[in-house]
Design a protein around this motif. Structure first.
Motif, PDB file in Angstrom:
ATOM      1  N   ARG A  65       0.818  -1.211   0.000  1.00  0.00           N
ATOM      2  CA  ARG A  65       0.000   0.000   0.000  1.00  0.00           C
ATOM      3  C   ARG A  65       0.853   1.263   0.000  1.00  0.00           C
ATOM      4  O   ARG A  65       0.545   2.226  -0.697  1.00  0.00           O
ATOM      5  N   LYS A  66       1.895   1.270   0.803  1.00  0.00           N
ATOM      6  CA  LYS A  66       2.725   2.465   0.918  1.00  0.00           C
ATOM      7  C   LYS A  66       3.352   2.834  -0.424  1.00  0.00           C
ATOM      8  O   LYS A  66       3.345   3.987  -0.835  1.00  0.00           O
ATOM      9  N   THR A  67       3.886   1.833  -1.115  1.00  0.00           N
ATOM     10  CA  THR A  67       4.484   2.072  -2.429  1.00  0.00           C
ATOM     11  C   THR A  67       3.427   2.523  -3.430  1.00  0.00           C
ATOM     12  O   THR A  67       3.667   3.441  -4.228  1.00  0.00           O
ATOM     13  N   ALA A  68       2.265   1.879  -3.383  1.00  0.00           N
ATOM     14  CA  ALA A  68       1.183   2.233  -4.307  1.00  0.00           C
ATOM     15  C   ALA A  68       0.734   3.676  -4.105  1.00  0.00           C
ATOM     16  O   ALA A  68       0.538   4.420  -5.071  1.00  0.00           O
ATOM     17  N   MET A  69       0.562   4.100  -2.858  1.00  0.00           N
ATOM     18  CA  MET A  69       0.151   5.470  -2.581  1.00  0.00           C
ATOM     19  C   MET A  69       1.197   6.458  -3.060  1.00  0.00           C
ATOM     20  O   MET A  69       0.884   7.522  -3.605  1.00  0.00           O
ATOM     21  N   SER A  70       2.464   6.127  -2.863  1.00  0.00           N
ATOM     22  CA  SER A  70       3.546   7.001  -3.313  1.00  0.00           C
ATOM     23  C   SER A  70       3.514   7.183  -4.825  1.00  0.00           C
ATOM     24  O   SER A  70       3.678   8.299  -5.339  1.00  0.00           O
ATOM     25  N   VAL A  71       3.294   6.103  -5.558  1.00  0.00           N
ATOM     26  CA  VAL A  71       3.234   6.164  -7.023  1.00  0.00           C
ATOM     27  C   VAL A  71       2.031   6.991  -7.476  1.00  0.00           C
ATOM     28  O   VAL A  71       2.140   7.823  -8.389  1.00  0.00           O
ATOM     29  N   VAL A  72       0.884   6.788  -6.844  1.00  0.00           N
ATOM     30  CA  VAL A  72      -0.316   7.541  -7.208  1.00  0.00           C
ATOM     31  C   VAL A  72      -0.115   9.032  -6.967  1.00  0.00           C
ATOM     32  O   VAL A  72      -0.505   9.871  -7.791  1.00  0.00           O
ATOM     33  N   PHE A  73       0.510   9.400  -5.862  1.00  0.00           N
ATOM     34  CA  PHE A  73       0.755  10.814  -5.569  1.00  0.00           C
ATOM     35  C   PHE A  73       1.717  11.429  -6.582  1.00  0.00           C
ATOM     36  O   PHE A  73       1.573  12.589  -6.979  1.00  0.00           O
ATOM     37  N   ARG A  74       2.704  10.662  -7.015  1.00  0.00           N
ATOM     38  CA  ARG A  74       3.660  11.163  -8.022  1.00  0.00           C
ATOM     39  C   ARG A  74       2.990  11.373  -9.379  1.00  0.00           C
ATOM     40  O   ARG A  74       3.448  12.181 -10.187  1.00  0.00           O
ATOM     41  N   ALA A  75       1.897  10.646  -9.611  1.00  0.00           N
ATOM     42  CA  ALA A  75       1.191  10.771 -10.892  1.00  0.00           C
ATOM     43  C   ALA A  75       0.210  11.941 -10.910  1.00  0.00           C
ATOM     44  O   ALA A  75      -0.268  12.326 -11.980  1.00  0.00           O
ATOM     45  N   ILE A  76      -0.091  12.522  -9.759  1.00  0.00           N
ATOM     46  CA  ILE A  76      -1.089  13.599  -9.684  1.00  0.00           C
ATOM     47  C   ILE A  76      -0.753  14.784 -10.596  1.00  0.00           C
ATOM     48  O   ILE A  76      -1.627  15.268 -11.330  1.00  0.00           O
TER      49      ILE A  76
END
Length: 462
Positions: free
Chosen positions: A176-187
């Motif tokens: 989850r932590k990695t996934a959230m980080s990737v999603v935030f970078r895509a914003i």
């Protein structure tokens, strides 16, 4: 990269085809899972086994709880009477036409509680907007275009959490932590959502002039005072009935809880290195529940309000509950691996973001759902981007995630069959088809600009 060949594509094809035909995402995804289980040789009980496997894990429970609690939070806002109190406060200020539009836009940004904010903003601003001679079409557009487009790029809404839940296990995204980080970078790369939100502000300021059917509607309202066209059939949407046992307190029951939610989420990121969105919304809902009891709300009424909030979140939860099994099934059948093996010879990685964005806009407009589009397209687009980028989180991967998100939002806030579009029409009291017709040229303009950016940056990323 083992796969079942073309058979691995059949569940996805069924899901897309049925979604286009029936415009019912839950039914389409569920039937696709059932048929896919037989194709995968899982037998008669394959579907129930798949559901247990896909839903009986911490990742699904985490996302589901966030969705449910956000539904409760929005219902609490309405039940407390804070909305009507805020409306009365604004009416006393005698704000002019441009100021009303800017306030509606700002309120949509402030109330980031998912697509429900479209209903919220329209309900709050309707009387003030009518007095300023702003067409109901314009108000519904402002409410709609600052609902899901902002929710998907706001780190504090449930949308990034949902997307993160879908991409866990893809490429190097292991938790989850990695996934959230990737999603935030895509914003920052979600061009459609960003452009949509900015365009509302520019139009409200008068920097971008109204055009198309909206120009005609605004001219009618400003010159004749008719906020609805002759013969229009407005949707008279209603929100949660306000409680008679507590007094409307805007600061206590609306402003402070929202600020607290943002502060807790941000602080946990800086202090602990991970945004605790679930914990933040849990604390806020708990404190509001205690506050309601102290203010004099009976326990039975509080319980009914809590349940009503959960019921309001159920449609989103149902989509999630059938999206996870389809993703799991696609992974087991090697769907992504097969697509990569077939398309890598002729599909240029440079065209991936552009192609994915166009496909997602068409699919979301036809089905009226962004989350359903994410459930179908993310498991296909992201692995292809990872394959092109050597398994690392490259610019191409971030572009593809953003393209799916933005493409899904397009249909979510301008398709006539979208619940978000319907809620915006209801909140503003606009004729639903008039809302769709006047909003669509603005949405297409933003989509066109976003498509060009994905096309250009796709070649840069590749």
């Amino acid at each position: 990269m083992e796969n079942m060949g073309f058979i691995s594509l059949i569940p996805v094809i069924i899901a897309v085809a049925l979604a286009l035909i029936t415009k019912n995402t839950v039914f389409s995804l569920a039937l696709a899972c059932i048929i896919g289980c037989f194709l995968a040789g899982k037998g008669v009980w394959g579907f129930t086994d798949l559901m247990l496997e896909a839903l009986g894990n911490a990742d699904f429970i985490w996302v589901a709880l966030i969705i449910l609690l956000f539904g409760v939070l929005v219902t609490y806002y309405e039940k407390s009477g804070a909305i009507s109190g805020f409306t009365q406060f604004l009416e006393a200020k005698n704000i002019k036409r441009k100021g009303v539009q800017l306030l509606a836009w700002a309120l949509g940004l402030f109330c980031f509680a998912d697509s429900m904010s479209g209903l919220f903003v329209g309900s709050v601003m309707r009387r003030i907007s009518d007095r300023a001679k702003i067409s109901r079409e314009k108000l519904s557009y402002i409410a709609d275009a600052t609902a899901s487009p902002f929710a998907v790029i706001c780190p504090y809404s449930s949308w990034p959490s949902y997307v993160a839940g879908l991409i866990i296990g893809m490429g190097c995204i292991a938790d989850r932590k990695t996934a959230m980080s990737v999603v935030f970078r895509a914003i920052p790369l979600n061009f459609y959502a960003i452009l949509s939100v900015l365009m509302v502000g520019l139009i409200a300021l008068g920097i971008v002039k109204d055009f198309g059917p909206m120009k005609k509607a605004e001219r009618r309202a400003e010159k004749t005072g008719k906020v609805l066209r002759d013969g229009a059939v407005p949707l008279s949407g209603t929100v949660t009935e306000e409680s008679s046992s507590i007094k409307p307190r805007v600061l206590l029951n609306f402003v402070l809880p929202t600020v607290l939610l943002v502060v807790i989420t941000v602080l946990t990121e800086f202090v602990g290195g991970e945004m605790r969105i679930l914990e933040a919304v849990t604390i806020v809902v708990l404190l509001m529940s205690i506050s309601f009891l102290i203010q004099g709300m009976p326990l039975t009424e509080l319980n009914e309000t809590f349940i009503q909030g959960i019921q309001g979140a159920m449609p989103a939860l149902l989509v999630l509950a059938v999206a996870y099994p389809l993703n799991t099934l696609s992974s087991e059948m090697g769907t992504a691996a097969y697509i990569v093996s077939v398309t890598e010879k002729f599909l240029s990685p440079a065209l991936l973001p552009f192609g994915i964005f166009v496909i997602c806009t068409l699919l979301s407009f036809a089905t009226g759902t962004s989350w359903g589009t994410y459930a179908i397209c993310l498991p296909l687009a992201v692995p292809m981007a990872f394959a092109a980028g050597g398994g690392k989180v490259t610019l191409l991967v971030l572009l593809c995630i953003a393209a799916v998100e933005g493409g899904g939002v397009f249909g979510d806030h301008c398709s006539p069959v979208s619940d978000t579009t319907i809620m915006a029409s209801m909140g503003a009291g606009a004729d639903h088809i008039d809302h769709v017709k006047t909003q669509l040229p603005y949405a297409l303009t933003c989509a066109g600009l976003a498509a060009v950016l994905y096309l250009v940056l796709g070649f840069v990323a590749a």
